[in-house]
Design an enzyme around this catalytic site. Structure first.
Site, PDB file in Angstrom:
ATOM      1  N   ARG A  71      41.574  43.749  48.892  1.00  0.00           N
ATOM      2  CA  ARG A  71      41.324  42.666  47.943  1.00  0.00           C
ATOM      3  C   ARG A  71      42.576  42.262  47.161  1.00  0.00           C
ATOM      4  NH1 ARG A  71      36.035  43.099  48.777  1.00  0.00           N
ATOM      5  NH2 ARG A  71      34.729  44.779  47.947  1.00  0.00           N
ATOM      6  N   LYS A  76      40.772  42.041  36.374  1.00  0.00           N
ATOM      7  CA  LYS A  76      40.216  43.022  37.309  1.00  0.00           C
ATOM      8  C   LYS A  76      41.294  43.356  38.326  1.00  0.00           C
ATOM      9  CE  LYS A  76      36.530  43.715  40.677  1.00  0.00           C
ATOM     10  NZ  LYS A  76      35.343  43.149  41.314  1.00  0.00           N
ATOM     11  N   LYS A 131      39.195  45.838  33.761  1.00  0.00           N
ATOM     12  CA  LYS A 131      38.616  46.768  34.732  1.00  0.00           C
ATOM     13  C   LYS A 131      39.689  47.207  35.724  1.00  0.00           C
ATOM     14  CE  LYS A 131      35.320  46.805  38.432  1.00  0.00           C
ATOM     15  NZ  LYS A 131      34.597  46.011  39.373  1.00  0.00           N
TER      16      LYS A 131
HETATM   17  C1  PBG Z   1      32.225  43.528  43.043  1.00  0.00           C
HETATM   18  C2  PBG Z   1      32.461  44.692  42.162  1.00  0.00           C
HETATM   19  C3  PBG Z   1      33.163  45.886  42.426  1.00  0.00           C
HETATM   20  C4  PBG Z   1      32.989  46.690  41.297  1.00  0.00           C
HETATM   21  C5  PBG Z   1      32.231  45.978  40.386  1.00  0.00           C
HETATM   22  N1  PBG Z   1      31.926  44.739  40.934  1.00  0.00           N
HETATM   23  C6  PBG Z   1      33.867  46.336  43.638  1.00  0.00           C
HETATM   24  C7  PBG Z   1      35.134  45.749  44.040  1.00  0.00           C
HETATM   25  O1  PBG Z   1      35.661  44.811  43.437  1.00  0.00           O
HETATM   26  O2  PBG Z   1      35.622  46.198  45.060  1.00  0.00           O
HETATM   27  C8  PBG Z   1      33.512  48.091  41.119  1.00  0.00           C
HETATM   28  C9  PBG Z   1      32.780  48.917  40.137  1.00  0.00           C
HETATM   29  C10 PBG Z   1      33.061  50.372  40.187  1.00  0.00           C
HETATM   30  O3  PBG Z   1      33.934  50.879  40.903  1.00  0.00           O
HETATM   31  O4  PBG Z   1      32.366  51.076  39.443  1.00  0.00           O
HETATM   32  N2  PBG Z   1      33.317  42.762  43.368  1.00  0.00           N
END
Ligand code: PBG
Length: 323
Positions: free
Chosen positions: A217, A195, A248
């Site tokens: 983050r 991610k 992701k």
């Molecule tokens: C929670 C999370 C996020 C997303 C999915 N789970 C946000 C992030 O990490 O800031 C993003 C999903 C999207 O943009 O569709 N941590």
């Protein structure tokens, strides 16, 4: 064989030839539909940057899930917006929390659809980070216990699968151990393994109200230039017991999806995130491209890159076209 003997255009001549030699197929079976749930009744707040998506109270959510099931989509993924937030994000594992209530209600009211829950603290912490803070840093190991508690509370409510997304080291292992200890060794984990710290989550943060209040983050999500590191992250999750691995975002990281599906034998999920959705919606609204075609081409590309599962806000629209 080369030109003039070989002419690739011969097999593109008409739709039946094209159908016959098509290498990749997109199916409604591949799709997971993310949904946002909020307290209250008869709430359906439009999310301005994500047309067609809403923060829904449980009553409306249940009706939506029925529609999604009837469209043939096999799974939904839930995100919760709690009433109150605190330093630790305790709403995340509250047995009467928004997700826990929503899961119970869906399981009571809607048969035959998988309910996946996102396991993270960012929607529940007052500071908006994905774990507990120690000074200005997210404390990895202290967060693991809270994530496991959260995952267990989702499973106790009836979740079919949990999807940890906090990018804490060891999170899959901690959750697997907790679920096993409590007798839920049959509940799979879909790990957000690779991610990235991406600007494409922008619209989601409006939708889920989980933007970090200070900082960003980048100290826990992955650095976009890295590809080998994604393989190391995924390998760790596989060792820790992930059943499905995830990359992701999807479109800016198709190379990572490809590497992951070449390298690992587990199902690969790709998250076609909010920004990827909103870009197409915006361009469509401006008349700059055909939104439906851009949607189908994007989803197909994610599949072609090697994803088995696509989590996408387009799920219902795509399902309509795939009928
Ligand atoms: C929670 C999370 C996020 C997303 C999915 N789970 C946000 C992030 O990490 O800031 C993003 C999903 C999207 O943009 O569709 N941590």
């Amino acid at each position: 064989m080369s030109f003039p003997d070989y002419r690739p255009r011969r097999l593109r001549k008409n739709e039946n030839f094209r159908r016959m030699i098509r290498e990749t197929g997109l199916s409604v079976d591949d799709l997971v539909c993310p949904l946002f749930v909020i307290h209250g009744s008869e709430v359906k707040n439009p999310i301005s940057s994500m047309p067609g998506n809403f923060q829904m109270s449980i009553d409306n959510l249940v009706e939506e899930v029925k529609k999604i099931r009837d469209a043939g989509i096999p799974a939904i993924m839930l995100f919760g917006i709690p009433e109150t937030k605190d330093e630790e994000g305790s709403g995340a594992w509250d047995e009467n929390g928004i997700i826990q209530q929503a899961v119970k209600e869906i399981k009571d009211e809607v048969a035959d659809i998988l309910v996946i829950t996102d396991v993270c603290l960012c929607e529940y912490t007052s500071h908006g980070h994905c774990g507990v803070l120690n000074g200005s840093e997210v404390d990895n190991d202290a967060t693991l216990e809270l994530l496991s508690r959260t995952a267990l509370s989702h499973v106790l409510a009836g979740a079919d699968m949990v999807a940890p997304s906090a990018m804490m080291d060891g999170q899959v292992c901690a959750i697997r151990e907790m679920l096993n200890d409590e007798g839920y060794e049959d509940i799979p984990i879909m790990a957000y393994s690779a991610k990235y710290a991406s600007c494409f989550y922008g619209p989601f943060r409006e939708a889920a109200q989980g933007a970090p209040q200070v900082g960003d983050r980048r100290a826990y999500q992955m650095d976009p230039p890295n590809s080998r590191e994604a393989i190391r992250e995924i390998a760790l999750d596989v060792e820790e017991g992930a059943d499905i691995i995830m990359v992701k975002p999807a479109l800016p990281y198709l190379d990572i999806i490809r590497r992951a599906s070449d390298k690992f034998d587990l199902p690969v999920a790709a998250y076609n995130v909010s920004g990827e959705f909103s870009m197409i919606k915006a361009a469509d609204k401006l008349g700059w491209l055909d939104g439906k075609k851009a949607m189908m081409e994007s989803l197909l590309s994610i599949k072609r890159a090697g994803a088995d599962i696509i989590i996408t806000y387009f799920a219902q629209e795509a399902a309509e076209l795939l009928k």
